[in-house]
Design a protein around this motif. Structure first.
Motif, PDB file in Angstrom:
ATOM      1  N   ILE B 556      -2.504 -13.618  -0.101  1.00 12.03           N
ATOM      2  CA  ILE B 556      -1.937 -13.653   1.245  1.00 12.03           C
ATOM      3  C   ILE B 556      -1.920 -12.255   1.853  1.00 12.03           C
ATOM      4  CG2 ILE B 556       0.128 -14.190   2.564  1.00 12.03           C
ATOM      5  CD1 ILE B 556      -0.694 -16.764   1.602  1.00 12.03           C
ATOM      6  N   ALA B 557      -1.703 -11.246   1.002  1.00 10.46           N
ATOM      7  CA  ALA B 557      -1.647  -9.875   1.512  1.00 10.46           C
ATOM      8  C   ALA B 557      -3.053  -9.306   1.713  1.00 10.46           C
ATOM      9  CB  ALA B 557      -0.862  -8.993   0.551  1.00 10.46           C
ATOM     10  N   GLY B 558      -4.062 -10.024   1.231  1.00  9.19           N
ATOM     11  CA  GLY B 558      -5.431  -9.532   1.262  1.00  9.19           C
ATOM     12  C   GLY B 558      -5.892  -9.008   2.607  1.00  9.19           C
ATOM     13  N   PRO B 559      -5.796  -9.836   3.653  1.00 10.54           N
ATOM     14  CA  PRO B 559      -6.314  -9.388   4.944  1.00 10.54           C
ATOM     15  C   PRO B 559      -5.625  -8.135   5.463  1.00 10.54           C
ATOM     16  CG  PRO B 559      -5.066 -11.427   5.171  1.00 10.54           C
ATOM     17  CD  PRO B 559      -5.296 -11.212   3.700  1.00 10.54           C
ATOM     18  N   VAL B 560      -4.341  -8.011   5.178  1.00  6.83           N
ATOM     19  CA  VAL B 560      -3.620  -6.825   5.642  1.00  6.83           C
ATOM     20  C   VAL B 560      -4.168  -5.587   4.947  1.00  6.83           C
ATOM     21  CG1 VAL B 560      -1.363  -5.730   5.818  1.00  6.83           C
ATOM     22  CG2 VAL B 560      -1.568  -8.219   6.049  1.00  6.83           C
ATOM     23  N   VAL B 561      -4.227  -5.682   3.631  1.00  2.00           N
ATOM     24  CA  VAL B 561      -4.743  -4.554   2.855  1.00  2.00           C
ATOM     25  C   VAL B 561      -6.187  -4.253   3.250  1.00  2.00           C
ATOM     26  CG1 VAL B 561      -5.289  -3.758   0.532  1.00  2.00           C
ATOM     27  CG2 VAL B 561      -3.228  -5.101   0.925  1.00  2.00           C
ATOM     28  N   GLY B 562      -6.983  -5.327   3.371  1.00  2.45           N
ATOM     29  CA  GLY B 562      -8.391  -5.157   3.693  1.00  2.45           C
ATOM     30  C   GLY B 562      -8.604  -4.514   5.045  1.00  2.45           C
ATOM     31  N   ALA B 563      -7.858  -4.986   6.050  1.00  2.00           N
ATOM     32  CA  ALA B 563      -8.034  -4.435   7.393  1.00  2.00           C
ATOM     33  C   ALA B 563      -7.666  -2.964   7.417  1.00  2.00           C
ATOM     34  CB  ALA B 563      -7.189  -5.219   8.396  1.00  2.00           C
ATOM     35  N   LEU B 564      -6.565  -2.623   6.755  1.00  2.00           N
ATOM     36  CA  LEU B 564      -6.140  -1.220   6.736  1.00  2.00           C
ATOM     37  C   LEU B 564      -7.183  -0.358   6.026  1.00  2.00           C
ATOM     38  CD1 LEU B 564      -2.325  -1.629   5.980  1.00  2.00           C
ATOM     39  CD2 LEU B 564      -3.427  -1.125   8.163  1.00  2.00           C
ATOM     40  N   ALA B 565      -7.631  -0.850   4.875  1.00  2.00           N
ATOM     41  CA  ALA B 565      -8.581  -0.060   4.095  1.00  2.00           C
ATOM     42  C   ALA B 565      -9.906   0.093   4.849  1.00  2.00           C
ATOM     43  CB  ALA B 565      -8.824  -0.722   2.741  1.00  2.00           C
ATOM     44  N   TYR B 566     -10.367  -1.006   5.438  1.00  4.97           N
ATOM     45  CA  TYR B 566     -11.674  -0.967   6.101  1.00  4.97           C
ATOM     46  C   TYR B 566     -11.639  -0.066   7.329  1.00  4.97           C
ATOM     47  CZ  TYR B 566     -16.006  -2.628   8.242  1.00  4.97           C
ATOM     48  OH  TYR B 566     -17.248  -2.710   8.802  1.00  4.97           O
ATOM     49  N   THR B 567     -10.574  -0.187   8.131  1.00  3.69           N
ATOM     50  CA  THR B 567     -10.465   0.659   9.317  1.00  3.69           C
ATOM     51  C   THR B 567     -10.424   2.123   8.920  1.00  3.69           C
ATOM     52  OG1 THR B 567      -9.040  -1.093  10.133  1.00  3.69           O
ATOM     53  CG2 THR B 567      -9.283   0.818  11.534  1.00  3.69           C
ATOM     54  N   ALA B 568      -9.613   2.418   7.908  1.00  4.96           N
ATOM     55  CA  ALA B 568      -9.487   3.807   7.482  1.00  4.96           C
ATOM     56  C   ALA B 568     -10.815   4.338   6.956  1.00  4.96           C
ATOM     57  CB  ALA B 568      -8.415   3.924   6.401  1.00  4.96           C
ATOM     58  N   LEU B 589     -20.784  -1.865  -4.014  1.00  3.21           N
ATOM     59  CA  LEU B 589     -20.058  -1.534  -5.239  1.00  3.21           C
ATOM     60  C   LEU B 589     -18.782  -2.367  -5.353  1.00  3.21           C
ATOM     61  CD1 LEU B 589     -20.501   2.341  -5.341  1.00  3.21           C
ATOM     62  CD2 LEU B 589     -21.633   0.595  -6.734  1.00  3.21           C
ATOM     63  N   LEU B 590     -18.147  -2.551  -4.214  1.00  2.00           N
ATOM     64  CA  LEU B 590     -16.916  -3.325  -4.219  1.00  2.00           C
ATOM     65  C   LEU B 590     -17.176  -4.752  -4.694  1.00  2.00           C
ATOM     66  CD1 LEU B 590     -13.894  -2.949  -2.771  1.00  2.00           C
ATOM     67  CD2 LEU B 590     -14.839  -4.908  -1.577  1.00  2.00           C
ATOM     68  N   VAL B 591     -18.231  -5.351  -4.150  1.00  2.00           N
ATOM     69  CA  VAL B 591     -18.550  -6.725  -4.550  1.00  2.00           C
ATOM     70  C   VAL B 591     -18.866  -6.783  -6.035  1.00  2.00           C
ATOM     71  CG1 VAL B 591     -20.197  -8.593  -4.278  1.00  2.00           C
ATOM     72  CG2 VAL B 591     -19.331  -7.419  -2.273  1.00  2.00           C
ATOM     73  N   LEU B 592     -19.573  -5.753  -6.524  1.00  2.00           N
ATOM     74  CA  LEU B 592     -19.965  -5.746  -7.925  1.00  2.00           C
ATOM     75  C   LEU B 592     -18.769  -5.587  -8.861  1.00  2.00           C
ATOM     76  CD1 LEU B 592     -23.277  -3.670  -8.006  1.00  2.00           C
ATOM     77  CD2 LEU B 592     -22.968  -6.096  -8.505  1.00  2.00           C
ATOM     78  N   PHE B 593     -17.858  -4.720  -8.467  1.00  2.00           N
ATOM     79  CA  PHE B 593     -16.812  -4.377  -9.425  1.00  2.00           C
ATOM     80  C   PHE B 593     -15.434  -4.949  -9.103  1.00  2.00           C
ATOM     81  CE2 PHE B 593     -20.037  -1.011  -9.864  1.00  2.00           C
ATOM     82  CZ  PHE B 593     -20.392  -1.292 -11.165  1.00  2.00           C
ATOM     83  N   PHE B 594     -15.195  -5.280  -7.834  1.00  2.00           N
ATOM     84  CA  PHE B 594     -13.906  -5.879  -7.484  1.00  2.00           C
ATOM     85  C   PHE B 594     -14.112  -7.139  -6.670  1.00  2.00           C
ATOM     86  CE2 PHE B 594     -13.201  -1.320  -7.890  1.00  2.00           C
ATOM     87  CZ  PHE B 594     -12.160  -1.296  -8.802  1.00  2.00           C
ATOM     88  N   PRO B 595     -14.731  -8.158  -7.280  1.00  4.91           N
ATOM     89  CA  PRO B 595     -15.068  -9.343  -6.489  1.00  4.91           C
ATOM     90  C   PRO B 595     -13.845 -10.033  -5.898  1.00  4.91           C
ATOM     91  CG  PRO B 595     -15.439  -9.729  -8.821  1.00  4.91           C
ATOM     92  CD  PRO B 595     -15.149  -8.277  -8.679  1.00  4.91           C
ATOM     93  N   ALA B 596     -12.674  -9.771  -6.449  1.00  6.61           N
ATOM     94  CA  ALA B 596     -11.490 -10.436  -5.890  1.00  6.61           C
ATOM     95  C   ALA B 596     -10.853  -9.600  -4.791  1.00  6.61           C
ATOM     96  CB  ALA B 596     -10.482 -10.713  -6.996  1.00  6.61           C
ATOM     97  N   GLY B 597     -11.497  -8.505  -4.415  1.00  9.27           N
ATOM     98  CA  GLY B 597     -10.939  -7.661  -3.369  1.00  9.27           C
ATOM     99  C   GLY B 597      -9.872  -6.725  -3.897  1.00  9.27           C
ATOM    100  N   ILE B 598      -9.401  -5.861  -3.014  1.00  4.24           N
ATOM    101  CA  ILE B 598      -8.415  -4.858  -3.429  1.00  4.24           C
ATOM    102  C   ILE B 598      -7.115  -5.517  -3.849  1.00  4.24           C
ATOM    103  CG2 ILE B 598      -7.067  -2.878  -2.696  1.00  4.24           C
ATOM    104  CD1 ILE B 598      -9.341  -2.287  -0.678  1.00  4.24           C
ATOM    105  N   ALA B 599      -6.602  -6.393  -2.955  1.00  2.21           N
ATOM    106  CA  ALA B 599      -5.332  -7.036  -3.268  1.00  2.21           C
ATOM    107  C   ALA B 599      -5.485  -7.939  -4.481  1.00  2.21           C
ATOM    108  CB  ALA B 599      -4.832  -7.828  -2.071  1.00  2.21           C
ATOM    109  N   GLY B 600      -6.641  -8.582  -4.583  1.00  2.00           N
ATOM    110  CA  GLY B 600      -6.873  -9.455  -5.727  1.00  2.00           C
ATOM    111  C   GLY B 600      -6.871  -8.665  -7.021  1.00  2.00           C
TER     112      GLY B 600
END
Lengths: 409, 612, 252
Positions: B556-568, B589-600
C-alpha cells in the motif's frame, strides 16, 4: 553543462574537499565585492532535440568565451547556468524555479520548443524575472501572450511566412496546396501565409491541405494526395524527419516537378543537410547559407566557431551566439542587472549577430534578427542555398498599430 | 478512380512496413509473453546499423540486399544479447515488470545511439534504382514501395513456413500454447526463447533498415514506431501473425485514404480503430483469450494494517511535511509540491493497478483531463481556483467513468492497451485542437488565487489535497469496497459467485482512480501556472507506472515511496550528462534485483524472521 | 416442495450435446449426488445451475422461482452457495477476510468507503469458520493453505449467504481419504441441521454411496439412472456405461 564538468571523476581527498569548500564559498565573497559574474540561467531541450540544441550550446559557449575574454560586461564576467528540460514545459518551469531561487541567476533565457518558451515566459511574468527566448517561433510569445518581462530573438512564425510571401507572390500559377505538421506552429504558419499571400495575390486559391501528425508523416500517402489535387504551387511547413520523408517520396513521385515550392526553415543547415543529394532544387526557403555569406560578422563567426569546435556552425549556433550578445548588449545598455530596469531598458538595445546588427523592438520585444531567403540547390552532393538575400526582421513585421492590437490578445 | 488505385497501393506499402515492425513484436510476445517496449529501439538500431553498413557498400541492388540482411542479422545478435543479459532473468516476473525493464532499455539505447551516431538525422543516399518508379494509373509509383509491398507477404510466408514446416516451428507453436508443457517435455526453453527473441529483433532490424530509402535514421523513430507496432499487434490479436498482417493492412489502407478524406484526423484514426476493435473483439481481430499461465496466481501479499513502526514513520514524515514551509525555500517547496502531485498520481494508478488488477498505460489521460478542466475553467469561465480544483477531479472522474465502461471489460495487456488508445486519442485532440485547448502551446496563466500565491501556502494546499486524497484512497482499500475490488482481482469467478458485480466494482474503482489523478492534474496545473499536451503524453503515463513499480505494486505504501524516489532520482539525474542512460540502467537493475520494488523489499526485510 | 427443480435442461458446444434434456429435483435437507464418467456433462450442468452458462433449453426453478439465465451473482443472492472444482478463493486475503468478503456482499455492505472491513461481521465469519473447523486458521493467508483447508474454506464461503441450495463441484478432489469422509460428513450434518438442499458431483464412489440420499447418473448429457445407492449399484445401464468404463472407487 559546465556545472557538472569534472565532478564525476573527482577523487575525494582532503585537499580536493578543501578546494571544493573554497570554490563554494568564493562566489558569495566575490559577489559581496560587486564583481561576481553575472549569472544567466539557460534552459533548453538538450536531450529531446539534440540536432538543434547541441550546435546551439556551442554557439552560446563561444559567445560567453568571447565576451569574457573582452572583459565581460559592466566590469563583470558572465556565466551561463544551463539546464536540460527534456522537452517538457513542466520540467522547464521547475528548472526555472531552481535557477532563480537556488542558483540566483540574474535573468532567464533559452527555449527551442514553442511550448517550453511560453511556459518560461509565463513563469517570468508571474515571478517578475526577465526571460530572453532564443528559438521558440510561436507568435504568441511576443503578441497574444507577450508581456514586459519577455523578449524573443528569432524571426517568428509570422515573420518566416511574411519573408517568403514576396517571392511566393511572384510564382506563376494560382492553385496552391499546403502541407504542415498538425499543431500550433504548422497551423499558424499556414494561416499567416494564406492571409499574406492573398493580400498580394487576390487571384490565388488554396485547393488542398495536408496535416500530417508531427513526427509521423505518412509521406507516400501525403504526396499522392497532394499530387491528386494537381496544384501549381506548394507551401510546405514540415521539417526534420518529416521533411526528409516528404522530400524523398515527393522526388520519386515527381510531386515537385514543374511546381513552385515555398518552404519554411528548409534552408537551415539542420534541415538541409540530411536531404543531401536529394535536396530538391529551386524551392524558395528561409534559412542560413553558412559559408557562402561573406561579410565581416559572419566570416569572423564561422572562423571562431570552426577553430573552437572543429565543425561548421548551424542555425542553432547562430541563435545561441546571438542570444548571449543580445543579452550582454541589453545589460550594457541598462547598466545594471536589476530585473525591472532590464525589462525597460532592453527595448531599443542593439547588438551584433553573425547576421549583422539587430535590436530589440520597443513595441513587442521582438528581436529584429532576420534570416536569409533564397533558393535551394545541390552542390557536390549537398543541399545549399543560392540566390539568397538577407531579410531584416524589422521589415517582416506588421504595422505598429496591428502589433498593438495583436499584443492585446 | 486512378487515384484510388495509387492510394490503395500506397496503403499496401505502408501496411507492409507496419507488418514488418509488428511481426517481430508479436512473435516475441506469443512465445515469451514479454511485452517488449524496446522493440522500437531495436528498429532504430536496425536503421542506424543499416546506415553504417549501407553507406560503406557499393550502391547496386545486390549489395543493398546483402547490407539489409547484414543489418537485420546484427540487430538479431543484439536482440539475443538483450535476451541473455536481461530478459532471461525476468521471465518469471510479472508482465508489467518485464515491460518496465524493457522501458529501461529504451532509455539506455536512446543515449547510446546519440553517443554513437550523433544528434543529426542520418540519410542514406539513394542510388537511381532506389529512386525509380513505375507508371501506375497515370501516376508515378515508387519502385521501392513495390518491393515493400512484396516484402510483407514474403516475410509472412517465410514465418509461416518456419512455424508450420520445421521442428523449430512446432516447438515454437507448442511453447506459444503451453509453455509449461514444452518444458515438461524436456525441450531446452532457454535456447528456444533466445532464438525467438533474436528472430523478433531481426525482424525489427529489417523493418528499420528497410525504412532508410524512404526516410532516415534519427533518434525519434524508436518511440514513433513502438506505438504503431503496439497498435497493430493488439488490433491483430497478440501473438497472432496473420492477425498482425490483417491489422497492418487495415491500418495502412485506412491511413492512406483517411489522409485524403480527413487530413487532420490521421493521428486519432489509428487509435480510434484500435479502440473500436477492442470494444467489439476484446482479444483483437484474430487473437485468442490468453491462456492463463499455470501457477500464475502469484503469491499476493496480504494487505494488513500498517505495523506500529510504520505508522510512526508515516506520522514523522507527515510532521516533517507539515513543517517544511518553516525551513524550505521557494524552489524546494515547488519540488515538494511536485512530489505531492506525483504521490497522488502514482497512488491513483496503484489503486486500480494493484488492488484492482487493472494496469494502465494511459493514466496520464485522467491527469491531463483534470489539468485542462482546471485550466479551461480558469480561462474560459474565469472560475476561481477552488472551483477549478473541484472541477478537475469531477471532469476526470466522469471521463474515466465513460471510457472505463469500455475498458474494464478487458483484462491484462489488452486492457492496458485500450487505456493507451484512449489516452492517445485525448492527447491527439488536445495537441491538435488549437482553438479550444491552445494545442501544443497549451493554456497559460493558470496561476493560483492570490491567497494561495505564496509558495508556502500553495504547498500546504497541495499537501492537504494530494496527501488527503492519497490517504483517502488508502482508506478505501481497507474499507469493504477495497476488499470487493481485490476480490474481483483475486478470483473473478469467486467474486461473481458471492454476488459481487465485478463490472460495476471495477468501473467505480476506475472512475475513482481517474478522479484522483484528475485532482493531481488540477493541483499540478495551478502549481505550474500552465497546462500542456505533454501532461497527457505516453511518457507521463510511463512516469506513473515506473513510480508504482519502483515502490512496489503489492504494498500500500509502494506508490508513495516510488513516487518520491522516482521524482528525486529524476531531478538528480536530469542535471547530469547522459541522464537517460543512467535512469534506464537504474530501472533495469531495480527490476533485476528488487522485483518487489523498494517498499516490497523493505517489507520483506522487515518480515524476515517474523511469522507470516 | 423441492428447493430446486430442473426440467429439460440442455446445452450444446458446437456439435456436442453436452447436456441434453436433464430433469431432476432436490428437496430441503436432501443430498443429491450427480455422477457420471468424464465428459458426461456434470460440470456444464452445475455451471448452468448457478448461472455461469446460459442454458439453451429447459427451466431452473429455485423454490418455485424461475432463475433460468440469471447471472451468478443474482442466483447467489437468491440463496445458492457454490464451491468450485478448482478452488476459487481470494489469495490476497486471510481466511477470515475471505468469509467476511462474502458476508459483506450478503449484507449489502460492499459500497462502503470508510470503516475498515476488518470490523464488519468478524464474529459471524468466525462462527462460519468454526463450523468447518477452520477458526484456528482465521488469520492465515488463503494463498498458503493446504488443499483440504481450501476446500473447507470454500464451504464456509458458500455458507455465508445462508443458502437454501448448496452446489458442490468435486468437493473432495485432491483430498486425503480421511479428510474426504470428514468433509462430507460435515456437509451432511449442515444439510440436516439447516435444511439445505445439497447437490454435489463426485468421483469418489465411497463418498457418493456413503453420504448421498439419492444419486443421479449422467452419461453423454442424459440422465440414465436415478435412485438410492442400492438401486444405482444394481442398475445394469449404470454398470455398463459407468462402472464398465473403468472408473472404480477412488479413481479419477
Amino acid at each position: 553543462m559546465p556545472r557538472n564538468k569534472g565532478t564525476e571523476t573527482m577523487t575525494v581527498t582532503r585537499r580536493t574537499l578543501l578546494a571544493a569548500a573554497g570554490t563554494l564559498a568564493a562566489p558569495a565573497l566575490v559577489r559581496a565585492q560587486g564583481s561576481a559574474p553575472i549569472r544567466i540561467g539557460e534552459i533548453n531541450s538538450y536531450t529531446a532535440v539534440p540536432a538543434f540544441t547541441l550546435p546551439y550550446r556551442n554557439g552560446w559557449q563561444l559567445a560567453v568565451e568571447q565576451v569574457n575574454a573582452a572583459g565581460g560586461v559592466l566590469g563583470r564576467k558572465i556565466e551561463v547556468v544551463s539546464r536540460d528540460d527534456a522537452g517538457k514545459p513542466q520540467d522547464a518551469i521547475r528548472l526555472a524555479g531552481e535557477l532563480v531561487n537556488e542558483q540566483k541567476v540574474d535573468l532567464l533565457s533559452g527555449g527551442f520548443l514553442s511550448n517550453v518558451g511560453l511556459a518560461l515566459s509565463d513563469y517570468a511574468k508571474q515571478n517578475k524575472k526577465l526571460f530572453i527566448a532564443g528559438e521558440p517561433l510561436t507568435d504568441a510569445l511576443v503578441w497574444s501572450d507577450g508581456h514586459r518581462y519577455c523578449y524573443r530573438l528569432r524571426p517568428s512564425t509570422y515573420m518566416q511566412a511574411a519573408m517568403l510571401v514576396d517571392d511566393a507572390a511572384k510564382l506563376p500559377g494560382t492553385r496552391w496546396v499546403t502541407v504542415a505538421p498538425n499543431y500550433e506552429y504548422g497551423q499558424s504558419a499556414v494561416k499567416w501565409f494564406k492571409l499574406l499571400l492573398a493580400k498580394k495575390r487576390p487571384d490565388v486559391t488554396f485547393i488542398g491541405e495536408q496535416w500530417p501528425a508531427l513526427g509521423k508523416i505518412d509521406a507516400g500517402a501525403t504526396v499522392a494526395a497532394l499530387e491528386a489535387a494537381k496544384p501549381d504551387n506548394i507551401f510546405n511547413v514540415t521539417f526534420g524527419g518529416d521533411l526528409t520523408n516528404f522530400v524523398r517520396a515527393g522526388n520519386t513521385r515527381g510531386l515537385f516537378e514543374k511546381r513552385g515550392v515555398v518552404s519554411v526553415l528548409t534552408g537551415e543547415p539542420e534541415y538541409l543537410e540530411p536531404l543531401g543529394e536529394e535536396t530538391p532544387t529551386g524551392w524558395i526557403v528561409t534559412g542560413y547559407p553558412v559559408e557562402s555569406v561573406i561579410n565581416t560578422t559572419n566570416t569572423a563567426f564561422i572562423a571562431a566557431y570552426k577553430a573552437r569546435f572543429k565543425e561548421m556552425p548551424k542555425m542553432g549556433s547562430v541563435v545561441g551566439f546571438a542570444l548571449i550578445t543580445s543579452i550582454v548588449a541589453g545589460i550594457a545598455k541598462t547598466g545594471a542587472v536589476d530585473t525591472e530596469k532590464m525589462a525597460d531598458s532592453f527595448a531599443g538595445a542593439s547588438f551584433d549577430t553573425p547576421f549583422g546588427r539587430a535590436m530589440w523592438r520597443k513595441q513587442d520585444h521582438q528581436g529584429t534578427l532576420g534570416t536569409y531567403v533564397g533558393k535551394t540547390a545541390v552542390k557536390d552532393g549537398h543541399g545549399v542555398m543560392v540566390d539568397w538575400r538577407y531579410v531584416d526582421g524589422a521589415g517582416a513585421l506588421p504595422t505598429d498599430a496591428e502589433v498593438a492590437k495583436l499584443r492585446q490578445g | 478512380m486512378d487515384f484510388v488505385v495509387v492510394q490503395a497501393l500506397t496503403g499496401l506499402a505502408g501496411a507492409s512496413s507496419l507488418f514488418l515492425v509488428a511481426a517481430g513484436l508479436t512473435v516475441i510476445f506469443g512465445v515469451t509473453r514479454v511485452v517488449n517496449f524496446a522493440h522500437g529501439s531495436l528498429y532504430m538500431l536496425g536503421a542506424y546499423i543499416g546506415w553504417s553498413i549501407l553507406t560503406r557498400l557499393p550502391r547496386d541492388p545486390a549489395w543493398f540486399a546483402a547490407g539489409v540482411l547484414l543489418a537485420a542479422l546484427a540487430t538479431a545478435a543484439l536482440g539475443a544479447l538483450l535476451e541473455m543479459g536481461l530478459l532471461r532473468r525476468i521471465y518469471r516476473a510479472p508482465e508489467l515488470l518485464q515491460l518496465l525493464a524493457t522501458f529501461g532499455v529504451v532509455l539506455m539505447v536512446q543515449d547510446a545511439a546519440l553517443y554513437l551516431w550523433g544528434p543529426d538525422e542520418l540519410t542514406l543516399p539513394r542510388p537511381p534504382w532506389l529512386r525509380g518508379f513505375v507508371a501506375v494509373a497515370g501516376s508515378r509509383f515508387p519502385l521501392f514501395d513495390l518491393v515493400l509491398i512484396g516484402v510483407g507477404p514474403l516475410v509472412l510466408g517465410l514465418l509461416w513456413l518456419l512455424l508450420a514446416r520445421t521442428r523449430f516451428g512446432v516447438l515454437l507453436r507448442a511453447a506459444t500454447q503451453d509453455r509449461e508443457m514444452v518444458a515438461a517435455l524436456g525441450v531446452d526453453q532457454t535456447v528456444l526463447f533466445t532464438v525467438v527473441f533474436a528472430l523478433g529483433a531481426g525482424l525489427a532490424g529489417l523493418g528499420g533498415v528497410l525504412s532508410l530509402p524512404d526516410g532516415s535514421a534519427n533518434l525519434h523513430i524508436d518511440l514513433d514506431v513502438i506505438t504503431d507496432a503496439f497498435v497493430v499487434v493488439v488490433v491483430g490479436g497478440m501473438g497472432s501473425l496473420p492477425g498482425a498482417f490483417l491489422a497492418a493492412l487495415l491500418i495502412g489502407e485506412l491511413q492512406a485514404f483517411g489522409i485524403v478524406l480527413l487530413p487532420k484526423i490521421t493521428l486519432v484514426l489509428v487509435f480510434l480503430v484500435m479502440a473500436v476493435v477492442l470494444v467489439f473483439r476484446p482479444h483483437g481481430l484474430l487473437g485468442r483469450p490468453q491462456a492463463v499461465a499455470r501457477g500464475a496466481a502469484e503469491a499476493l501479499a496480504l494487505v494488513r494494517p500498517a505495523v506500529p513502526a510504520l505508522r510512526w514513520l508515516g506520522l514523522a514524515v507527515l510532521a516533517l511535511a507539515l513543517a517544511a514551509p518553516l525551513f524550505a525555500g521557494p524552489y524546494l517547496l515547488s519540488v515538494l509540491t511536485e512530489m505531492l502531485v506525483a504521490v497522488l498520481f502514482a497512488a491513483s494508478l496503484h489503486f486500480m493497478m494493484g488492488p484492482g488488477g487493472m494496469a494502465s498505460f494511459g493514466h496520464a489521460a485522467w491527469f491531463g483531463i483534470g489539468a485542462y478542466a482546471a485550466a479551461l475553467a480558469t480561462h474560459a469561465l474565469a472560475a476561481p481556483m477552488p472551483a477549478g480544483l473541484l472541477l478537475a477531479p469531477l471532469a476526470a472522474g466522469a471521463a474515466a467513468g465513460l471510457f472505463g465502461w469500455f475498458i474494464v471489460r478487458l483484462s491484462g495487456v489488452y486492457l492496458a492497451m485500450l487505456t493507451l488508445a484512449f489516452a492517445q486519442i485525448v492527447w491527439a485532440v488536445v495537441f491538435q485542437w488549437d482553438a479550444v485547448t491552445g494545442g501544443d502551446n497549451g493554456i497559460l496563466g493558470v496561476w493560483p488565487a492570490r491567497w494561495a500565491g505564496d509558495p508556502r501556502v500553495y504547498y500546504l494546499l497541495a499537501l492537504a489535497l494530494c496527501g488527503g486524497a492519497a490517504m483517502l484512497l488508502r482508506r478505501v482499500l481497507y474499507a469493504p469496497f477495497g476488499y470487493a475490488l481485490r476480490a474481483t482481482r483475486d478470483s473473478p469467478l469467486r467474486a461473481e459467485a458471492i454476488g459481487l458485480h465485478a463490472g460495476r466494482i471495477r468501473l467505480a474503482a476506475f472512475a475513482l482512480a481517474g478522479a484522483a489523478a484528475g485532482l493531481a492534474g488540477g493541483v499540478f496545473a495551478y502549481a505550474k501556472g500552465s497546462v500542456f499536451p505533454t501532461y497527457i503524453a505516453v511518457g507521463h503515463s510511463v512516469d506513473a507506472l515506473v513510480a508504482v513499480l519502483l515502490g512496489g505494486v503489492q504494498t500500500i505504501a509502494g506508490p508513495v515511496v516510488g513516487a518520491l524516489a522516482y521524482t528525486a532520482l529524476f531531478d538528480a539525474l536530469l542535471t547530469t550528462s547522459f541522464w537517460r542512460f543512467k535512469l534506464g540502467a537504474f530501472i533495469v537493475l531495480l527490476v533485476l534485483f528488487f522485483p518487489a520494488g523498494i517498499a516490497g523489499a523493505a517489507q520483506r526485510l522487515w518480515e524476515r524472521g517474523r511469522p507470516a | 416442495m423441492s428447493v430446486l427443480a430442473v426440467s429439460g435442461l440442455g446445452k450444446s458446444f458446437g456439435a456436442v450435446r453436452a447436456v441434453d434434456g436433464v430433469s431432476f429435483a432436490v428437496a430441503a435437507g436432501e443430498m443429491l449426488a450427480l455422477i457420471g464418467p468424464n465428459g458426461a456433462g456434470k460440470s456444464t450442468c452445475f455451471n448452468m445451475l448457478n448461472g455461469q452458462i446460459r442454458p439453451e433449453t429447459g427451466r431452473i426453478l429455485l423454490g418455485g422461482r424461475d432463475i433460468t439465465g440469471l447471472p451468478p451473482r443474482r442466483v447467489w443472492r437468491l440463496g445458492v452457495g457454490r464451491t468450485f472444482q478448482i478452488t476459487a478463493t481470494f489469495a490476497s486475503m486471510s481466511v477470515r477476510e475471505n468469509v467476511q468478503a462474502a458476508l459483506l456482499s450478503f449484507h449489502r455492505r460492499v459500497w462502503r468507503w470508510w470503516r475498515p472491513a476488518r470490523g464488519y461481521f468478524a464474529a459471524e465469519a468466525d462462527a462460519l469458520l468454526d463450523q468447518v473447523g477452520m477458526r484456528a486458521q482465521g488469520d492465515r493467508a488463503a494463498g498458503v493453505l493446504a488443499y483440504g483447508d481450501l476446500k473447507r474454506l470454500e464451504l464456509a464461503i458458500a455458507l455465508a449467504n445462508g443458502p437454501t441450495l448448496l452446489l458442490m463441484d468435486e468437493p473432495t478432489a485432491g483430498m486425503a481419504p480421511a479428510e474426504r469422509v470428514a468433509l462430507m460428513a460435515l456437509a451432511r450434518r449442515l444439510a440436516g441441521e439447516r435444511g439445505i438442499a445439497v447437490l454435489f458431483t463426485e468421483h469418489d464412489m465411497d463418498v457418493v454411496f456413503g453420504v448421498a440420499d439419492r444419486i443421479l447418473v449422467l452419461d453423454r448429457g442424459r440422465v440414465i439412472a436415478e435412485g438410492d445407492g442400492v438401486a444405482i449399484r444394481a442398475d445394469a445401464r449404470v454398470r455398463a456405461v459407468y462402472l464398465g468404463s473403468g472408473a472404480t472407487s477412488g479413481g479419477h
